[in-house]
Design a protein around this motif. Sequence first.
Motif, PDB file in Angstrom:
ATOM      1  N   LYS A 255       7.335 -12.142   1.527  1.00 13.70           N
ATOM      2  CA  LYS A 255       8.488 -12.578   2.322  1.00 13.70           C
ATOM      3  C   LYS A 255       8.051 -13.513   3.456  1.00 13.70           C
ATOM      4  N   THR A 256       6.977 -13.133   4.173  1.00 19.57           N
ATOM      5  CA  THR A 256       6.605 -13.871   5.393  1.00 19.57           C
ATOM      6  C   THR A 256       5.509 -14.905   5.159  1.00 19.57           C
ATOM      7  N   GLY A 257       4.601 -14.650   4.240  1.00 18.05           N
ATOM      8  CA  GLY A 257       3.545 -15.618   3.918  1.00 18.05           C
ATOM      9  C   GLY A 257       2.357 -15.661   4.860  1.00 18.05           C
ATOM     10  N   CYS A 258       2.342 -14.871   5.913  1.00 13.31           N
ATOM     11  CA  CYS A 258       1.155 -14.825   6.784  1.00 13.31           C
ATOM     12  C   CYS A 258       1.132 -13.500   7.544  1.00 13.31           C
ATOM     13  N   VAL A 259      -0.064 -13.150   8.022  1.00 11.92           N
ATOM     14  CA  VAL A 259      -0.220 -11.811   8.601  1.00 11.92           C
ATOM     15  C   VAL A 259      -1.201 -11.804   9.773  1.00 11.92           C
ATOM     16  N   VAL A 260      -0.877 -10.959  10.742  1.00 11.22           N
ATOM     17  CA  VAL A 260      -1.818 -10.634  11.829  1.00 11.22           C
ATOM     18  C   VAL A 260      -2.088  -9.138  11.734  1.00 11.22           C
ATOM     19  N   THR A 261      -3.375  -8.762  11.706  1.00 11.42           N
ATOM     20  CA  THR A 261      -3.722  -7.341  11.724  1.00 11.42           C
ATOM     21  C   THR A 261      -4.235  -6.987  13.119  1.00 11.42           C
ATOM     22  N   ALA A 262      -3.934  -5.773  13.560  1.00  8.05           N
ATOM     23  CA  ALA A 262      -4.289  -5.377  14.929  1.00  8.05           C
ATOM     24  C   ALA A 262      -4.832  -3.961  14.958  1.00  8.05           C
ATOM     25  N   GLU A 263      -5.996  -3.806  15.547  1.00  8.60           N
ATOM     26  CA  GLU A 263      -6.674  -2.497  15.540  1.00  8.60           C
ATOM     27  C   GLU A 263      -7.671  -2.400  16.689  1.00  8.60           C
ATOM     28  N   GLU A 264      -7.917  -1.173  17.119  1.00  2.00           N
ATOM     29  CA  GLU A 264      -8.916  -0.924  18.162  1.00  2.00           C
ATOM     30  C   GLU A 264     -10.226  -0.571  17.463  1.00  2.00           C
ATOM     31  N   HIS A 265     -10.840  -1.573  16.888  1.00  2.38           N
ATOM     32  CA  HIS A 265     -12.005  -1.375  16.002  1.00  2.38           C
ATOM     33  C   HIS A 265     -12.708  -2.715  15.886  1.00  2.38           C
ATOM     34  N   ASN A 266     -13.949  -2.672  15.461  1.00 10.44           N
ATOM     35  CA  ASN A 266     -14.649  -3.909  15.140  1.00 10.44           C
ATOM     36  C   ASN A 266     -13.856  -4.689  14.077  1.00 10.44           C
ATOM     37  N   ARG A 267     -13.830  -5.997  14.207  1.00  9.69           N
ATOM     38  CA  ARG A 267     -13.120  -6.801  13.215  1.00  9.69           C
ATOM     39  C   ARG A 267     -13.767  -6.675  11.835  1.00  9.69           C
ATOM     40  N   ILE A 268     -15.018  -6.244  11.801  1.00 14.27           N
ATOM     41  CA  ILE A 268     -15.705  -6.042  10.526  1.00 14.27           C
ATOM     42  C   ILE A 268     -15.476  -4.599  10.058  1.00 14.27           C
ATOM     43  N   GLY A 269     -14.938  -4.450   8.887  1.00 16.88           N
ATOM     44  CA  GLY A 269     -14.880  -3.124   8.276  1.00 16.88           C
ATOM     45  C   GLY A 269     -13.645  -2.292   8.547  1.00 16.88           C
ATOM     46  N   GLY A 270     -12.716  -2.795   9.326  1.00 16.53           N
ATOM     47  CA  GLY A 270     -11.571  -1.974   9.696  1.00 16.53           C
ATOM     48  C   GLY A 270     -10.318  -2.265   8.895  1.00 16.53           C
ATOM     49  N   LEU A 271      -9.166  -2.083   9.575  1.00 16.33           N
ATOM     50  CA  LEU A 271      -7.868  -2.336   8.939  1.00 16.33           C
ATOM     51  C   LEU A 271      -7.768  -3.774   8.440  1.00 16.33           C
ATOM     52  N   GLY A 272      -8.208  -4.716   9.284  1.00 18.90           N
ATOM     53  CA  GLY A 272      -8.073  -6.129   8.919  1.00 18.90           C
ATOM     54  C   GLY A 272      -8.752  -6.439   7.604  1.00 18.90           C
ATOM     55  N   ASP A 273      -9.960  -5.910   7.432  1.00 21.48           N
ATOM     56  CA  ASP A 273     -10.679  -6.152   6.175  1.00 21.48           C
ATOM     57  C   ASP A 273      -9.981  -5.476   4.998  1.00 21.48           C
ATOM     58  N   ALA A 274      -9.408  -4.307   5.252  1.00 24.15           N
ATOM     59  CA  ALA A 274      -8.705  -3.604   4.169  1.00 24.15           C
ATOM     60  C   ALA A 274      -7.501  -4.420   3.712  1.00 24.15           C
ATOM     61  N   VAL A 275      -6.769  -4.995   4.670  1.00 28.11           N
ATOM     62  CA  VAL A 275      -5.612  -5.824   4.328  1.00 28.11           C
ATOM     63  C   VAL A 275      -6.075  -7.113   3.641  1.00 28.11           C
ATOM     64  N   ALA A 276      -7.144  -7.700   4.165  1.00 24.52           N
ATOM     65  CA  ALA A 276      -7.654  -8.951   3.589  1.00 24.52           C
ATOM     66  C   ALA A 276      -8.061  -8.759   2.135  1.00 24.52           C
ATOM     67  N   GLN A 277      -8.623  -7.602   1.833  1.00 26.98           N
ATOM     68  CA  GLN A 277      -9.048  -7.332   0.456  1.00 26.98           C
ATOM     69  C   GLN A 277      -7.837  -7.264  -0.488  1.00 26.98           C
ATOM     70  N   VAL A 278      -6.795  -6.599  -0.015  1.00 19.33           N
ATOM     71  CA  VAL A 278      -5.571  -6.512  -0.836  1.00 19.33           C
ATOM     72  C   VAL A 278      -5.019  -7.913  -1.091  1.00 19.33           C
ATOM     73  N   LEU A 279      -4.979  -8.724  -0.030  1.00 22.16           N
ATOM     74  CA  LEU A 279      -4.404 -10.059  -0.165  1.00 22.16           C
ATOM     75  C   LEU A 279      -5.287 -10.966  -1.018  1.00 22.16           C
ATOM     76  N   ALA A 280      -6.597 -10.896  -0.814  1.00 19.30           N
ATOM     77  CA  ALA A 280      -7.497 -11.761  -1.583  1.00 19.30           C
ATOM     78  C   ALA A 280      -7.334 -11.511  -3.082  1.00 19.30           C
ATOM     79  N   LEU A 281      -7.125 -10.243  -3.441  1.00 21.32           N
ATOM     80  CA  LEU A 281      -7.021  -9.904  -4.861  1.00 21.32           C
ATOM     81  C   LEU A 281      -5.653 -10.227  -5.450  1.00 21.32           C
ATOM     82  N   HIS A 282      -4.597 -10.103  -4.631  1.00 16.96           N
ATOM     83  CA  HIS A 282      -3.248 -10.156  -5.208  1.00 16.96           C
ATOM     84  C   HIS A 282      -2.356 -11.278  -4.690  1.00 16.96           C
ATOM     85  N   PHE A 283      -2.590 -11.728  -3.446  1.00 13.30           N
ATOM     86  CA  PHE A 283      -1.650 -12.679  -2.869  1.00 13.30           C
ATOM     87  C   PHE A 283      -2.308 -13.363  -1.666  1.00 13.30           C
TER      88      PHE A 283
END
Lengths: 281, 321
Positions: B245-273
């Motif tokens: 619907k939106t075509g872009c995303v910002v992920t936000a977390e109190e964690h290192n940018r490596i290995g956290g929520l952002g990477d989990a979302v990026a993996q889903v998107l890289a594989l599917h959309f």
Amino acid sequence: MTEISTLNDFAVQVRRDIVRMVHAVQSGHPGGSLGCTEFATVLYNDILKHNPKEWDMDGKEQDLFFLSNGHISPLWYSVLARTGYFPITELATFRKLNSRLQGHPTTHEGLPGVRISSGSLGQGLSAGIGAALSKKLNNDDHLVFVLMGDGELQEGQVWEAAMFAAGNKVDNLIATIDVNGQQIDGSTNDVLNMGDLKAKWEAFGWQVLSMKGNDLEEVRATLLKAKTQTGLGKPILILMETIMGHGVDFMMAGHKWHGIAPNDEQLVDALKQNQSTLGDY
Amino acid sequence: MKKYTFSEKKDTRSGFGAGLIEAGRKNENIVALCADLTGSLKMDAFAKEFPARFIQVGIAEANMMGIAAGLTIGGKIPFTGTFANFSTGRVYDQIRQSIAYSDKNVKICASHAGLTLGEDGATHQILEDIGLMKMLPGMTVINPCDFNQTKAATLAIAEHHGPVYLRFGRPAVPNFTPADQKFEIGKAVMLNEGTDVTIIATGHLVWKAIEAGEQLEAMGISAEIINIHTIKPIDEKAILDSLKKTGCVVTAEEHNRIGGLGDAVAQVLALHFPSPQEYVAVNDSFGESGTPEQLMKKYGLEASNIVEAVQKVMARKRVLA
């Protein structure tokens, strides 16, 4: 109680299993396995109150055993199979792809008799304490047994567990240490001298017994004695002196056979020293 | 933008304490273990009401994890409690071998996660724990956003069979989710439907995402806001439905940018959309001493940082278009 000659026949067959399993895949740990053969033979045949045919993870109303020094898995697998936990034919799958008999024991493949993964050393005593506490909470008066290696005592977690068990009177627990004085890099005295183990465990608040671990009668008498000392407010520790590689003469000197496999000629020699008693797998 | 209000600020760790005692009353197999941080973890009420089912292990986290694994044998459901850094990095191999690989039903409950632990400094502010735990096969990883959701999560994991890492924190934050919410492990919560950008947040950053959404609305930007409390297993469908619907995303977390929520979302998107993404997270560094507010500002974890990231990611979306 089982006749000593019958226990001896069992132990000899287990030795054959150990060297054959390790030889077949040219990997594994025969030294400690052979050294603890009498202990496991006595434990599973005459000491544990257990029900191999109806094994389940929770083991309620049964005694439990935890192998902390998981690398002596060939011994454990052989004894589990030969006391009815799974078919002895499965011993042929040791360390092979798609086997339940992983290099180090694991629950992951659902092998009956194994309740936790081990092999990364120093963790089995904590697990045994947890299982012992679970029994107390369930008003289950059965016992928990743990076997550790002596080199393993260099892991700090063992001493965290030792302090906890004494401080919390975990007295339904019998831990045994295989004191063979050897580890991968050499003798324990050379690698890291651990000093007076009896004094250390007593200072931590454990009831300490000792035994010659390659003598079936002495192992049985000591384990029976240990059982009489449970429920008295202290965890029990048995310092078990063994010879690494016991029962195969060329494996009985030093630490060399901790983790190497016999070649074809050595296998023949080892089997000649341990003639089949119960039939090979 | 949907309006969110709260009557008070409360700490998520207290939500854990409230959930633990309620779970303990429901199921007598629940036991709790703590490594000398009973007050900090808000486990005192459980310890008082169920002394036989509370195990004080002392300052020995490795032993605590092993005892917890052993307690499951016989049917107990152990909840371990200590700070997040002592719950993960310090005892990684114990968790890996004795709990995760052994498939033990242990609930690893971790407080004082992230920068908001504050003045104690980086020795105690773990920013790598989500990554460490989500890499373990079979481990469920949950990071709820407020008191009510942490309480609901605690009750939910008590009913779930398998190892769980439950992450929460020290500071009082707006308690805005419903007290009677049903917590579904692995199911994202849609907070606001929008069309221009998706903001996916977890833990303490969820409220900041709501604040950012209000600021964006004033700027004429319609933000879809999703609360991902379960980082593993992640709700792929919620992420993909929104991004389509939106075509872009910002992920936000109190964690290192490596290995956290952002990477989990990026993996889903890289594989599917594949889609433009910006991270609001700590930029691969340790924290330091300071008040939680000062630290969140210095390390770029404020609503204003989310707003900036939205502007950046929307510009990238336009370039692609």
